[in-house]
Design a protein around this motif. Structure first.
Motif, PDB file in Angstrom:
ATOM      1  N   PHE A 443     -80.745  43.029 117.039  1.00 42.56           N
ATOM      2  CA  PHE A 443     -80.109  44.357 117.019  1.00 42.56           C
ATOM      3  C   PHE A 443     -80.992  45.351 116.271  1.00 42.56           C
ATOM      4  O   PHE A 443     -81.147  46.495 116.677  1.00 42.56           O
ATOM      5  N   GLU A 444     -81.556  44.858 115.172  1.00 44.57           N
ATOM      6  CA  GLU A 444     -82.431  45.713 114.357  1.00 44.57           C
ATOM      7  C   GLU A 444     -83.651  46.157 115.171  1.00 44.57           C
ATOM      8  O   GLU A 444     -84.054  47.319 115.155  1.00 44.57           O
ATOM      9  N   VAL A 445     -84.233  45.199 115.891  1.00 39.70           N
ATOM     10  CA  VAL A 445     -85.418  45.511 116.707  1.00 39.70           C
ATOM     11  C   VAL A 445     -85.051  46.497 117.820  1.00 39.70           C
ATOM     12  O   VAL A 445     -85.775  47.468 118.074  1.00 39.70           O
ATOM     13  N   ILE A 446     -83.901  46.282 118.464  1.00 40.27           N
ATOM     14  CA  ILE A 446     -83.485  47.176 119.552  1.00 40.27           C
ATOM     15  C   ILE A 446     -83.253  48.591 119.016  1.00 40.27           C
ATOM     16  O   ILE A 446     -83.709  49.576 119.596  1.00 40.27           O
ATOM     17  N   GLN A 447     -82.565  48.684 117.887  1.00 39.61           N
ATOM     18  CA  GLN A 447     -82.282  49.996 117.285  1.00 39.61           C
ATOM     19  C   GLN A 447     -83.591  50.719 116.948  1.00 39.61           C
ATOM     20  O   GLN A 447     -83.764  51.904 117.244  1.00 39.61           O
ATOM     21  N   TYR A 448     -84.513  49.989 116.363  1.00 32.35           N
ATOM     22  CA  TYR A 448     -85.807  50.551 115.978  1.00 32.35           C
ATOM     23  C   TYR A 448     -86.592  51.022 117.204  1.00 32.35           C
ATOM     24  O   TYR A 448     -87.117  52.128 117.252  1.00 32.35           O
ATOM     25  N   ARG A 449     -86.615  50.169 118.238  1.00 27.49           N
ATOM     26  CA  ARG A 449     -87.400  50.510 119.429  1.00 27.49           C
ATOM     27  C   ARG A 449     -86.764  51.651 120.226  1.00 27.49           C
ATOM     28  O   ARG A 449     -87.470  52.464 120.811  1.00 27.49           O
ATOM     29  N   LEU A 450     -85.422  51.715 120.248  1.00 29.71           N
ATOM     30  CA  LEU A 450     -84.759  52.830 120.944  1.00 29.71           C
ATOM     31  C   LEU A 450     -85.182  54.155 120.321  1.00 29.71           C
ATOM     32  O   LEU A 450     -85.461  55.128 121.012  1.00 29.71           O
ATOM     33  N   LEU A 451     -85.260  54.161 118.995  1.00 26.85           N
ATOM     34  CA  LEU A 451     -85.628  55.402 118.303  1.00 26.85           C
ATOM     35  C   LEU A 451     -87.110  55.714 118.490  1.00 26.85           C
ATOM     36  O   LEU A 451     -87.490  56.826 118.868  1.00 26.85           O
ATOM     37  N   GLN A 452     -87.975  54.695 118.278  1.00 23.22           N
ATOM     38  CA  GLN A 452     -89.420  54.922 118.329  1.00 23.22           C
ATOM     39  C   GLN A 452     -89.933  55.186 119.743  1.00 23.22           C
ATOM     40  O   GLN A 452     -90.782  56.031 119.947  1.00 23.22           O
ATOM     41  N   GLU A 453     -89.393  54.439 120.705  1.00 27.08           N
ATOM     42  CA  GLU A 453     -89.969  54.482 122.047  1.00 27.08           C
ATOM     43  C   GLU A 453     -89.210  55.421 123.000  1.00 27.08           C
ATOM     44  O   GLU A 453     -89.759  55.874 123.982  1.00 27.08           O
ATOM     45  N   TYR A 454     -87.931  55.686 122.691  1.00 30.32           N
ATOM     46  CA  TYR A 454     -87.139  56.527 123.610  1.00 30.32           C
ATOM     47  C   TYR A 454     -86.550  57.766 122.922  1.00 30.32           C
ATOM     48  O   TYR A 454     -85.914  58.589 123.575  1.00 30.32           O
ATOM     49  N   GLY A 455     -86.717  57.853 121.598  1.00 25.06           N
ATOM     50  CA  GLY A 455     -86.174  58.996 120.853  1.00 25.06           C
ATOM     51  C   GLY A 455     -84.655  59.006 120.831  1.00 25.06           C
ATOM     52  O   GLY A 455     -84.024  60.046 120.644  1.00 25.06           O
ATOM     53  N   ALA A 456     -84.024  57.845 121.035  1.00 20.05           N
ATOM     54  CA  ALA A 456     -82.563  57.776 121.060  1.00 20.05           C
ATOM     55  C   ALA A 456     -82.048  57.079 119.806  1.00 20.05           C
ATOM     56  O   ALA A 456     -82.497  55.976 119.490  1.00 20.05           O
ATOM     57  N   SER A 457     -81.137  57.727 119.084  1.00 15.63           N
ATOM     58  CA  SER A 457     -80.627  57.067 117.881  1.00 15.63           C
ATOM     59  C   SER A 457     -79.207  56.569 118.130  1.00 15.63           C
ATOM     60  O   SER A 457     -78.380  57.254 118.729  1.00 15.63           O
ATOM     61  N   CYS A 458     -78.959  55.340 117.672  1.00 18.67           N
ATOM     62  CA  CYS A 458     -77.634  54.758 117.871  1.00 18.67           C
ATOM     63  C   CYS A 458     -77.307  53.873 116.688  1.00 18.67           C
ATOM     64  O   CYS A 458     -78.177  53.549 115.872  1.00 18.67           O
ATOM     65  N   GLU A 459     -76.043  53.501 116.586  1.00 20.15           N
ATOM     66  CA  GLU A 459     -75.688  52.455 115.621  1.00 20.15           C
ATOM     67  C   GLU A 459     -74.834  51.432 116.363  1.00 20.15           C
ATOM     68  O   GLU A 459     -74.393  51.678 117.491  1.00 20.15           O
ATOM     69  N   PHE A 460     -74.638  50.293 115.722  1.00 19.60           N
ATOM     70  CA  PHE A 460     -73.895  49.219 116.379  1.00 19.60           C
ATOM     71  C   PHE A 460     -72.595  48.934 115.644  1.00 19.60           C
ATOM     72  O   PHE A 460     -72.574  48.909 114.420  1.00 19.60           O
ATOM     73  N   ARG A 461     -71.529  48.738 116.411  1.00 19.02           N
ATOM     74  CA  ARG A 461     -70.232  48.389 115.830  1.00 19.02           C
ATOM     75  C   ARG A 461     -69.901  46.967 116.261  1.00 19.02           C
ATOM     76  O   ARG A 461     -69.822  46.676 117.465  1.00 19.02           O
TER      77      ARG A 461
END
Length: 530
Positions: A443-461
Motif C-alpha cells: 500500500f505504501e509503495v502504491i501510494q508513493y508511486r501514485l503521487l510520484q508517477e501520476y501526480g495523484a494523492s490518495c489515502e487508504f481506509r
C-alpha cells in the motif's frame, strides 16, 4: 533443433532470500564478474550516491530494499546469463513466486548469522513444487554466526533438502580466514574488500602439505583437515544429475559484500546449472527445442522510465526464436501483434534487440494489451501452466484527496495493479475502489508511486474483509440472486469478474454451505480460458 547452440549457451536463474540476507549485494558481485558493471552500488549506505544496480525504483533506493523483480543479462565466458533479482520482502512474495516460473534454477542466499528464516522457507516450498534446482550460498561468513555444521543441519532440516558442500569455511567472524575449495582442491584466502578476479588462491593437492600450516596456522590447519575428511566421507563427489533433479543442493560459503566466495559459486553455476528447460502447457508438453516461437508474460512494470509513461511486459522465451517486427499470436486476445522495440535489460538500461532465444527475457513495450500469464505463439493456442495468482489478505478503500486528479488516480490504479502486486476491485453497483494486497508495504509503495508517477494523492481506509473469492455458477439466476442479496460484499475485479469479499472465515464457510450452486475460487485462474 535449429537453435540448439543458442539454448546450450544460456542460463536463466533467480536469486532468492529472506530480506537482508545479502541478495542484492550478491547480484552486484556477479555482475562485476561478468563485466556488466564497473562499480558496485552501496545498497545500504546513503552517503554514497551510487545505488545498487538492480534497485531501479525510487522507493527502493530510499529504503534499500528491492520491491520489484529486476532482470539483468550479462556474459561470463561463453555463457549468456539472464539473472532475475527478486524482492526479498515478504509483502512482495507474489512477484517473487511468479518470477520463479520464468527461471530454470535458483541461487538461495542464507545469512550465516540468522540461518533459515520465514521467507526462506516459503520460497523453498515454491522451488520444491516445481522441482527447481537450487544452489545455496551461505553469506556473511566474516560475521560471528552459527557453527558451520549446525548451519548445514538446520538448512537440511528446515528446508527439507539434501546439501552438498562445494567449499568449506575456515572459521567465521573476525577469525574467518577463507575457504577450502573441495572441488578444485585449492585454498582461497580471505582478505576484506577484494576486487573481482583478485582472489588469493593456493593450490593444495594434498591436505597434508605443510603449506597449509604456513598459510592458516597449525591449529586451523588441523581443524580443516578433520573437517574435510569428515565432509568428504559423508558427501563424496557431487552428482550433477541429482542437482538437476532438485534432489541435492550444492553449498558455497562466502561474503558477498567482500566479494569473497562468489567466483567459485559463479564458475560452478556455469558448469552444472540447467540450460533452458521444456515446459507444460494447457494443451501439451512443449519441447524447448521446437522451432516455432512461444513465450509468456510473467511480470509487468509501469513507468520503468519516469520521463516516459511506459509499461514494460517481461516475456520469457520458451521455444523458437523471437524476432523484432515479426507478427506473433496473442492467445488471449486472439490477435496478432508485433514489436518494433523489444528490449534486453541491464536493470534500468534498455537495449533494443533483434532476436531472442529460449531462456532469454525480453521487455515488450505495452499499451495495455498484456496481463500476467499471457502467451505469445506463432499461431497455436495454449497457456503455460503453473503461474500463480493469490487471493489478497488486506483490503483498503482508496480515498481520493484531490478530486481534480480523479482521472490520473484511476489511470494510476489500473496501471499499477496490472503489475500483479495488488488487485483492484470496484464495489458492485457503486464506484468505491478497493485495493487488495498480500502485505502492508505494498500500500505504501502504491501510494508513493501514485503521487510520484501520476501526480495523484490518495489515502487508504482499512476495510474489514478477510478474503476475496471469485464466484461462478452454472445457474445464472442463483448467481444474480446472491449478488443482489450480498451487494455490500460483492465487487468486480478489473476484468469484470464477480468477487465475494468475506468478512471472516465463518462468514465464508456459511455462504459456501448456504449456496451449494455457487463456486468460490481463491484465485482468478478460473477465468484464464475465458
Amino acid at each position: 533443433m535449429k537453435y540448439a547452440n543458442e539454448i546450450q549457451k544460456r542460463r536463466t536463474f533467480a536469486i532468492i532470500s529472506h530480506p537482508d540476507a545479502g541478495k542484492t549485494t550478491l547480484t552486484e558481485k556477479l555482475l562485476l564478474f561478468g563485466g556488466a558493471i564497473q562499480v558496485a552500488g552501496a545498497v545500504k549506505s546513503n552517503k554514497i550516491k551510487k545505488h545498487a544496480t538492480s534497485d531501479f525504483m525510487e522507493i527502493e533506493r530510499q529504503r534499500g530494499i528491492s520491491v520489484a523483480t529486476s532482470v539483468m543479462t550479462f556474459q561470463y565466458g561463453d555463457t549468456l546469463i539472464n539473472l532475475l533479482d527478486t524482492p526479498g520482502h515478504k509483502d512482495f512474495a507474489e512477484d517473487t513466486y511468479r518470477t520463479l516460473t520464468a527461471v530454470d534454477s535458483v541461487i538461495l542466499v542464507v545469512d550465516s548469522v540468522n540461518g533459515v528464516e520465514e521467507q526462506t522457507r516459503r520460497l523453498m516450498e515454491v522451488c520444491r513444487m516445481r522441482d527447481t534446482p537450487v544452489i545455496v550460498f551461505i553469506n556473511k561468513m566474516d560475521r560471528d554466526g552459527k557453527n558451520r555444521f549446525d548451519l548445514l543441519e538446520e538448512i537440511e532440516k528446515e528446508l527439507n533438502i539434501h546439501l552438498h558442500p562445494m567449499t568449506w569455511p575456515i572459521n567465521s567472524g573476525k577469525d574467518f580466514k577463507g575457504v577450502y575449495d573441495l572441488h578444485n582442491k585449492s585454498l582461497v584466502l580471505f582478505t576484506a574488500n577484494t576486487k573481482a578476479n583478485e582472489e588469493d588462491v593456493v593450490n593444495i593437492n594434498d591436505l597434508g602439505d605443510v603449506v597449509l600450516d604456513e598459510k592458516i596456522g597449525d591449529a586451523d590447519a588441523k581443524i580443516l583437515r578433520d573437517d574435510v575428511e569428515l565432509v568428504e566421507g559423508v558427501y563424496g563427489a557431487l552428482n550433477a544429475n541429482d542437482y538437476l533433479k532438485a534432489k541435492v543442493a550444492p553449498v558455497f560459503f562466502g561474503s558477498a559484500v567482500n566479494n569473497f566466495g562468489v567466483k567459485e559459486l559463479l564458475e560452478t553455476f556455469v558448469r552444472i546449472s540447467p540450460t533452458p528447460q521444456s515446459r507444460e502447457t494447457s494443451v501439451r508438453h512443449l519441447d524447448v527445442n521446437e522451432d516455432k516461437f512461444s513465450g509468456f508474460i510473467f511480470k509487468i512494470h509501469a513507468n520503468l522510465d519516469p520521463k516516459h509513461r511506459d509499461r514494460i511486459a517481461f516475456l520469457r522465451v520458451c521455444s523458437g526464436k523471437f524476432e523484432r517486427n515479426k507478427y506473433f499470436h496473442h492467445v488471449r486476445l486472439d490477435k496478432d501483434v508485433r514489436f518494433s522495440n523489444p528490449y534486453s535489460f541491464m536493470a534500468r538500461q534498455k537495449d533494443v534487440i533483434e532476436e531472442a532465444y529460449p531462456g532469454d527475457v525480453v521487455g515488450l513495450f505495452d499499451t495495455g494489451n498484456f496481463k500476467i500469464g499471457d502467451t505469445l505463439t506463432e499461431g497455436e493456442s495454449f497457456y503455460f501452466t503453473g503461474i500463480p495468482s493469490f487471493s489478497p489478505e488486506l483490503f483498503k478503500e482508496v480515498v481520493n484527496k484531490d478530486p481534480m486528479k480523479t482521472k490520473q488516480l484511476e489511470k494510476g490504479l489500473l496501471q499499477l495493479t496490472d503489475e500483479g502486486v495488488a488487485q483492484l476491485f470496484t464495489q458492485f453497483g457503486g464506484n468505491k475502489k478497493i485495493i487488495g494486497c498480500v502485505g502492508e508495504l505494498q500500500f505504501e509503495v502504491i501510494q508513493y508511486r501514485l503521487l510520484q508517477e501520476y501526480g495523484a494523492s490518495c489515502e487508504f481506509r482499512t476495510l474489514p474483509y478477510y478474503k476475496a473469492c471469485w464466484i461462478t455458477s452454472k445457474d445464472q439466476k442463483k448467481l444474480d440472486d446472491f449478488t443482489r442479496f450480498k451487494t455490500n460484499n460483492i465487487a468486480a475485479d478489473k476484468d469484470g469478474h464477480l468477487v465475494y469479499l468475506a468478512q471472516s472465515e465463518w462468514f465464508l464457510n456459511t455462504e459456501r454451505q448456504n449456496n451449494p450452486d455457487i463456486e468460490f475460487h481463491f484465485t482468478s485462474e478460473i477465468h484464464k480460458e475465458g
